[in-house]
Design a protein around this motif. Structure first.
Motif, PDB file in Angstrom:
ATOM      1  N   UNK A  41       0.837  -1.198   0.000  1.00  0.00           N
ATOM      2  CA  UNK A  41       0.000   0.000   0.000  1.00  0.00           C
ATOM      3  C   UNK A  41       0.869   1.243   0.000  1.00  0.00           C
ATOM      4  N   UNK A  42       0.370   2.266  -0.674  1.00  0.00           N
ATOM      5  CA  UNK A  42       1.023   3.571  -0.632  1.00  0.00           C
ATOM      6  C   UNK A  42       0.359   4.412   0.448  1.00  0.00           C
ATOM      7  N   UNK A  43       0.728   5.682   0.488  1.00  0.00           N
ATOM      8  CA  UNK A  43       0.286   6.547   1.578  1.00  0.00           C
ATOM      9  C   UNK A  43      -1.234   6.644   1.687  1.00  0.00           C
ATOM     10  N   UNK A  44      -1.891   7.014   0.579  1.00  0.00           N
ATOM     11  CA  UNK A  44      -3.339   7.174   0.619  1.00  0.00           C
ATOM     12  C   UNK A  44      -4.043   5.848   0.861  1.00  0.00           C
ATOM     13  N   UNK A  45      -3.521   4.795   0.250  1.00  0.00           N
ATOM     14  CA  UNK A  45      -4.101   3.470   0.452  1.00  0.00           C
ATOM     15  C   UNK A  45      -4.032   3.031   1.894  1.00  0.00           C
ATOM     16  N   UNK A  46      -2.907   3.313   2.550  1.00  0.00           N
ATOM     17  CA  UNK A  46      -2.750   2.951   3.955  1.00  0.00           C
ATOM     18  C   UNK A  46      -3.687   3.769   4.833  1.00  0.00           C
ATOM     19  N   UNK A  47      -3.828   5.066   4.520  1.00  0.00           N
ATOM     20  CA  UNK A  47      -4.730   5.917   5.303  1.00  0.00           C
ATOM     21  C   UNK A  47      -6.166   5.423   5.199  1.00  0.00           C
ATOM     22  N   UNK A  48      -6.589   5.077   3.986  1.00  0.00           N
ATOM     23  CA  UNK A  48      -7.954   4.572   3.775  1.00  0.00           C
ATOM     24  C   UNK A  48      -8.144   3.247   4.506  1.00  0.00           C
ATOM     25  N   UNK A  49      -7.119   2.384   4.462  1.00  0.00           N
ATOM     26  CA  UNK A  49      -7.177   1.085   5.143  1.00  0.00           C
ATOM     27  C   UNK A  49      -7.361   1.259   6.647  1.00  0.00           C
ATOM     28  N   UNK A  50      -6.604   2.174   7.240  1.00  0.00           N
ATOM     29  CA  UNK A  50      -6.697   2.409   8.686  1.00  0.00           C
ATOM     30  C   UNK A  50      -8.083   2.936   9.061  1.00  0.00           C
ATOM     31  N   UNK A  51      -8.582   3.898   8.280  1.00  0.00           N
ATOM     32  CA  UNK A  51      -9.902   4.488   8.571  1.00  0.00           C
ATOM     33  C   UNK A  51     -11.011   3.459   8.405  1.00  0.00           C
ATOM     34  N   UNK A  52     -10.943   2.660   7.328  1.00  0.00           N
ATOM     35  CA  UNK A  52     -11.967   1.639   7.105  1.00  0.00           C
ATOM     36  C   UNK A  52     -11.950   0.564   8.183  1.00  0.00           C
ATOM     37  N   UNK A  53     -10.747   0.206   8.620  1.00  0.00           N
ATOM     38  CA  UNK A  53     -10.627  -0.869   9.606  1.00  0.00           C
ATOM     39  C   UNK A  53     -11.035  -0.434  11.005  1.00  0.00           C
ATOM     40  N   UNK A  54     -10.588   0.769  11.425  1.00  0.00           N
ATOM     41  CA  UNK A  54     -10.766   1.165  12.823  1.00  0.00           C
ATOM     42  C   UNK A  54     -11.436   2.515  13.032  1.00  0.00           C
ATOM     43  N   UNK A  55     -11.801   3.201  11.957  1.00  0.00           N
ATOM     44  CA  UNK A  55     -12.452   4.482  12.110  1.00  0.00           C
ATOM     45  C   UNK A  55     -11.481   5.651  12.038  1.00  0.00           C
ATOM     46  N   UNK A  56     -12.035   6.852  11.922  1.00  0.00           N
ATOM     47  CA  UNK A  56     -11.219   8.060  11.765  1.00  0.00           C
ATOM     48  C   UNK A  56     -10.337   8.305  12.982  1.00  0.00           C
ATOM     49  N   UNK A  57     -10.867   8.056  14.175  1.00  0.00           N
ATOM     50  CA  UNK A  57     -10.096   8.320  15.391  1.00  0.00           C
ATOM     51  C   UNK A  57      -8.869   7.422  15.513  1.00  0.00           C
ATOM     52  N   UNK A  58      -8.832   6.335  14.719  1.00  0.00           N
ATOM     53  CA  UNK A  58      -7.664   5.460  14.734  1.00  0.00           C
ATOM     54  C   UNK A  58      -6.411   6.178  14.245  1.00  0.00           C
ATOM     55  N   UNK A  59      -6.606   7.253  13.460  1.00  0.00           N
ATOM     56  CA  UNK A  59      -5.468   8.040  12.986  1.00  0.00           C
ATOM     57  C   UNK A  59      -4.761   8.745  14.137  1.00  0.00           C
ATOM     58  N   UNK A  60      -5.428   8.827  15.295  1.00  0.00           N
ATOM     59  CA  UNK A  60      -4.829   9.456  16.467  1.00  0.00           C
ATOM     60  C   UNK A  60      -4.465   8.438  17.542  1.00  0.00           C
ATOM     61  N   UNK A  61      -4.427   7.150  17.164  1.00  0.00           N
ATOM     62  CA  UNK A  61      -3.967   6.140  18.111  1.00  0.00           C
ATOM     63  C   UNK A  61      -2.533   6.441  18.531  1.00  0.00           C
ATOM     64  N   UNK A  62      -2.277   6.383  19.814  1.00  0.00           N
ATOM     65  CA  UNK A  62      -0.921   6.615  20.301  1.00  0.00           C
ATOM     66  C   UNK A  62      -0.547   8.073  20.447  1.00  0.00           C
ATOM     67  N   UNK A  63      -1.527   8.982  20.374  1.00  0.00           N
ATOM     68  CA  UNK A  63      -1.209  10.412  20.495  1.00  0.00           C
ATOM     69  C   UNK A  63      -0.594  10.733  21.857  1.00  0.00           C
ATOM     70  N   UNK A  64      -1.099  10.106  22.914  1.00  0.00           N
ATOM     71  CA  UNK A  64      -0.555  10.380  24.254  1.00  0.00           C
ATOM     72  C   UNK A  64       0.913   9.979  24.334  1.00  0.00           C
ATOM     73  N   UNK A  65       1.267   8.843  23.704  1.00  0.00           N
ATOM     74  CA  UNK A  65       2.671   8.417  23.684  1.00  0.00           C
ATOM     75  C   UNK A  65       3.513   9.382  22.864  1.00  0.00           C
ATOM     76  N   UNK A  66       2.926   9.908  21.767  1.00  0.00           N
ATOM     77  CA  UNK A  66       3.632  10.873  20.937  1.00  0.00           C
ATOM     78  C   UNK A  66       3.934  12.152  21.719  1.00  0.00           C
ATOM     79  N   UNK A  67       2.947  12.619  22.481  1.00  0.00           N
ATOM     80  CA  UNK A  67       3.149  13.820  23.289  1.00  0.00           C
ATOM     81  C   UNK A  67       4.174  13.565  24.393  1.00  0.00           C
ATOM     82  N   UNK A  68       4.126  12.363  24.963  1.00  0.00           N
ATOM     83  CA  UNK A  68       5.121  11.992  25.983  1.00  0.00           C
ATOM     84  C   UNK A  68       6.529  12.015  25.390  1.00  0.00           C
TER      85      UNK A  68
END
Length: 255
Positions: A41-68
């Motif tokens: 998968x390329x960039x857009x394909x991967x983004x669509x895959x993540x959203x379809x699989x787990x929803x839009x909020x999945x794009x922010x999975x791990x945000x707390x770890x990122x801020x840490x």
């Protein structure tokens, strides 16, 4: 008499957190792309895959770890770089030479990379510092690309006399710095991601390097486009936030 604003030691961490909130989805997609053994998968394909699989909020999975991570890794490297740079600048005539900025950036980034390694991990205490060498090396390269190149680019832009110390200068300088950082750190970024996501298939950095090399030279630049799309805006936002923090809340120096 002229008034100058100096950055406080923690401003880099705060600015990086603000940038991370904006660019986290791109970072998540980049990691997904880099951990593919084969390019499926390329960039857009991967983004669509993540959203379809787990929803839009999945794009922010791990945000707390990122801020840490930003409050450990980025805070440390910015604090070291800016504190030492300002101390040396106040005791000498003119700005630091570029080679000193590079050395200082490498030291600050290496230290920050080591300090921030635990925040990169999600697999438990036992693997807390797995890939610390690669993370520190990557931290050194990206800090040279970001901080040292930003300072130098800003100095050159201001030196032309065409542009003043304003947000357009900050944008141009940070855009150049983001491009330099992406180019310098991408091979190490790929190796770091592979080491940290491994489940025991690599015995060390050298083994990971050999296995990645078997996939061809371009394997070291897998995910280069999303890495640039993520790192360049992150760099731009970080320095714009940092300059605004410095302008309105920095330490006032009158000379």
């Amino acid at each position: 008499m002229t008034e100058k604003r100096m950055s406080r030691w923690y401003f880099g961490g705060l600015a990086s957190c603000g940038a991370a909130c904006c660019t986290h989805p791109l970072d998540l997609i980049k990691v997904h792309l880099q951990t593919q053994q084969e390019v499926k998968k390329r960039m857009m394909g991967m983004a669509i895959h993540v959203v379809k699989s787990d929803g839009v909020l999945a794009l922010y999975n791990g945000l707390s770890a990122s801020l840490c991570r930003q409050m450990s890794y980025s805070l440390t490297r910015f604090a070291i770089y800016e504190t030492v740079r300002d101390m040396m600048g106040s005791s000498s005539q003119g700005p630091m030479p570029f080679y000193q900025k590079v050395l200082l950036g490498a030291f600050g980034g290496f230290t920050g990379g080591f300090v921030g390694t635990p925040a990169d991990m999600v697999n438990g205490m036992r693997r807390l510092f797995s890939g610390a060498t690669m993370a520190s090396s990557r931290g050194a390269m990206v800090t040279v690309g970001q901080l040292a190149c930003y300072d130098q680019a800003k100095q050159l832009v201001l030196g032309t006399g065409i542009m003043g110390d304003n947000i357009l200068t900050h944008f141009l300088s940070s855009f150049i710095a983001g491009g330099c950082a992406t180019f310098l750190c991408q091979p190490l970024d790929v190796l770091k991601t592979r080491l940290m996501s491994s489940k025991g298939e690599y015995t060390g950095v050298t083994h990971c390097l050999r296995e990645t090399a078997k996939l061809g030279p371009m394997a070291f630049y897998k995910g280069l486009v999303p890495a640039g799309i993520r790192l360049i805006p992150h760099t731009v936002l970080t320095f714009i936030f940092l300059e605004q923090l410095k302008k309105y809340f920095g330490i006032c120096i009158i000379s």
